[in-house]
Design a protein around this motif. Sequence first.
Motif, PDB file in Angstrom:
ATOM      1  N   UNK A 246       0.762  -1.155  -0.047  1.00 54.63           N
ATOM      2  CA  UNK A 246       0.037   0.054  -0.117  1.00 54.63           C
ATOM      3  C   UNK A 246       0.748   1.394  -0.098  1.00 54.63           C
ATOM      4  N   UNK A 247       2.282   1.175   0.024  1.00 59.73           N
ATOM      5  CA  UNK A 247       3.131   2.220   0.178  1.00 59.73           C
ATOM      6  C   UNK A 247       3.075   2.618   1.740  1.00 59.73           C
ATOM      7  N   UNK A 248       4.027   3.444   2.206  1.00 57.95           N
ATOM      8  CA  UNK A 248       3.999   3.509   3.683  1.00 57.95           C
ATOM      9  C   UNK A 248       3.133   4.419   4.364  1.00 57.95           C
ATOM     10  N   UNK A 249       2.807   5.729   3.487  1.00 55.64           N
ATOM     11  CA  UNK A 249       1.939   6.449   4.055  1.00 55.64           C
ATOM     12  C   UNK A 249       0.486   5.948   4.024  1.00 55.64           C
ATOM     13  N   UNK A 250       0.009   5.122   3.076  1.00 57.37           N
ATOM     14  CA  UNK A 250      -1.214   4.660   3.136  1.00 57.37           C
ATOM     15  C   UNK A 250      -1.401   3.611   4.236  1.00 57.37           C
ATOM     16  N   UNK A 257       0.039   3.392  14.903  1.00 60.66           N
ATOM     17  CA  UNK A 257       1.118   2.815  15.830  1.00 60.66           C
ATOM     18  C   UNK A 257       1.821   1.487  15.659  1.00 60.66           C
ATOM     19  N   UNK A 258       1.504   0.817  14.344  1.00 57.71           N
ATOM     20  CA  UNK A 258       1.951  -0.143  13.878  1.00 57.71           C
ATOM     21  C   UNK A 258       1.870  -1.525  14.797  1.00 57.71           C
ATOM     22  N   UNK A 259       0.930  -1.379  15.679  1.00 58.34           N
ATOM     23  CA  UNK A 259       0.743  -2.567  16.586  1.00 58.34           C
ATOM     24  C   UNK A 259      -0.111  -3.560  15.692  1.00 58.34           C
ATOM     25  N   UNK A 260      -0.053  -4.805  16.437  1.00 61.42           N
ATOM     26  CA  UNK A 260      -0.847  -5.843  15.896  1.00 61.42           C
ATOM     27  C   UNK A 260      -2.246  -5.941  16.470  1.00 61.42           C
ATOM     28  N   UNK A 275       6.217  -5.520   6.905  1.00 60.81           N
ATOM     29  CA  UNK A 275       7.441  -4.473   6.685  1.00 60.81           C
ATOM     30  C   UNK A 275       7.448  -3.823   5.547  1.00 60.81           C
ATOM     31  N   UNK A 276       6.736  -4.580   4.494  1.00 61.08           N
ATOM     32  CA  UNK A 276       6.613  -3.760   3.024  1.00 61.08           C
ATOM     33  C   UNK A 276       5.310  -3.089   2.853  1.00 61.08           C
ATOM     34  N   UNK A 277       4.601  -2.798   3.748  1.00 59.07           N
ATOM     35  CA  UNK A 277       3.402  -1.843   3.868  1.00 59.07           C
ATOM     36  C   UNK A 277       2.301  -2.669   3.305  1.00 59.07           C
ATOM     37  N   UNK A 278       2.117  -3.748   3.408  1.00 56.70           N
ATOM     38  CA  UNK A 278       0.898  -4.502   3.245  1.00 56.70           C
ATOM     39  C   UNK A 278       0.147  -4.618   4.449  1.00 56.70           C
TER      40      UNK A 278
END
Length: 407
Positions: A246-250, A257-260, A275-278
């Motif tokens: 999705x790209x880092x911004x989206x 906060x990148x939590x699970x 890590x690759x923005x999926x």
Amino acid sequence: MQRPGHIGSYYAASARAAPARPALEASVECDVCVVGAGIAGCSTALHLARAGFSVVLLEQHRVSWGASGRSGGQALFGIAAGQAKLERLIGAADARAVWEVSVEALALMRDLIQRYSIECDLMPGYLYTAVRERHVRELHEELAELRERLDYPSVRYVPRAELRELLATDRYLARAAEQHGARIFEATRATAFSPAGAQVRVATPGAEVRARFLVLCGNVYLGDTAPPLARKIMAVATYIVATESLGPERAQQLIRNNAAVSDMNWVLDYFRRSADHRLLFGGRVNYSGLKSFDAPGATRARMLRVFPQLDGVRIDYAWGGHVDITLNRAPHFGRLAPNVYFLQGFSGHGIALTGIAGKLVADAIRGTAERFDVFARIPHANFPGGAALRRPGLVLAMLWYRLRDLL
């Protein structure tokens, strides 16, 4: 035996290529034979090999072929049954000991990742989210228990307004074990075992392993190899999809906060960023054992209920696997003979707990069994109904919980 590859998951596609280990073709002797090369089996082999034991690890398919290589990748404290049920089963003191092991499991996982330079994109943080108003009350009760009774202050309640700011919505232990001398044989199913005094003989299609100890870590994949264990667990299919990048911004807009994340429903949704923005999203289960429905489509539909803004986003990977659940949702550890140990029944809480389970059984074999025996004291019943009716009975029971999720 034919050597099947890993399922077509995001993990298999993004991981470094693993070496193909040989099949067992000649009989061998060792101190400990471990069956099943998921996290629990690899951790068992690692801790025993590091302590100087000669170890043979047998895997029917490939290392991490089963549940360990198909999960949502979320490391949690506690066990699926919950502390209150665990206290009813084994008493407050033993339940507290199980809780402390589950917390230690997270620390052990981080230690092993650092010690053996395991590239797994570890990201701290976990959100447990309320879907219904009753969930909010349950969250506050759980927070009070964690802080006041279990002395676990590293949690806090996230109010709805803050949650909306955070969420945009209304396999390498095997290599470490080998470094310490463990021998791993893939494409080698353990078909039977027979304890004979101080030795256990483990049969495979092409050879035999003779060991002082045997540890069974195959869970639902053991099947007829250990019928008494199969009666205590049920295979439940669960499914995950991974979007295109999705790209880092989206991607950050989805989970700031990148939590699970996991919700509190019985049939729950769980998701996290890669890590690759999926977005990796799981949330469809199949209790019936039938394969007649569109699992990727159903999982995608659940994803769009949470993140409707992802409509039109491509799904690059879709896969499924089996979780082994026990009737009481507590882990099932124990012995089938004085020198035959088993680990199973993690019931969806296996990413961290399987790692320390391997350490506990290794400690028990080395002569320190106190913590292993706490888990072994948890009582477990067979699933009712026998071979013919146990699964239909489970389907009916889960329908009741599914209806409760909707209320």
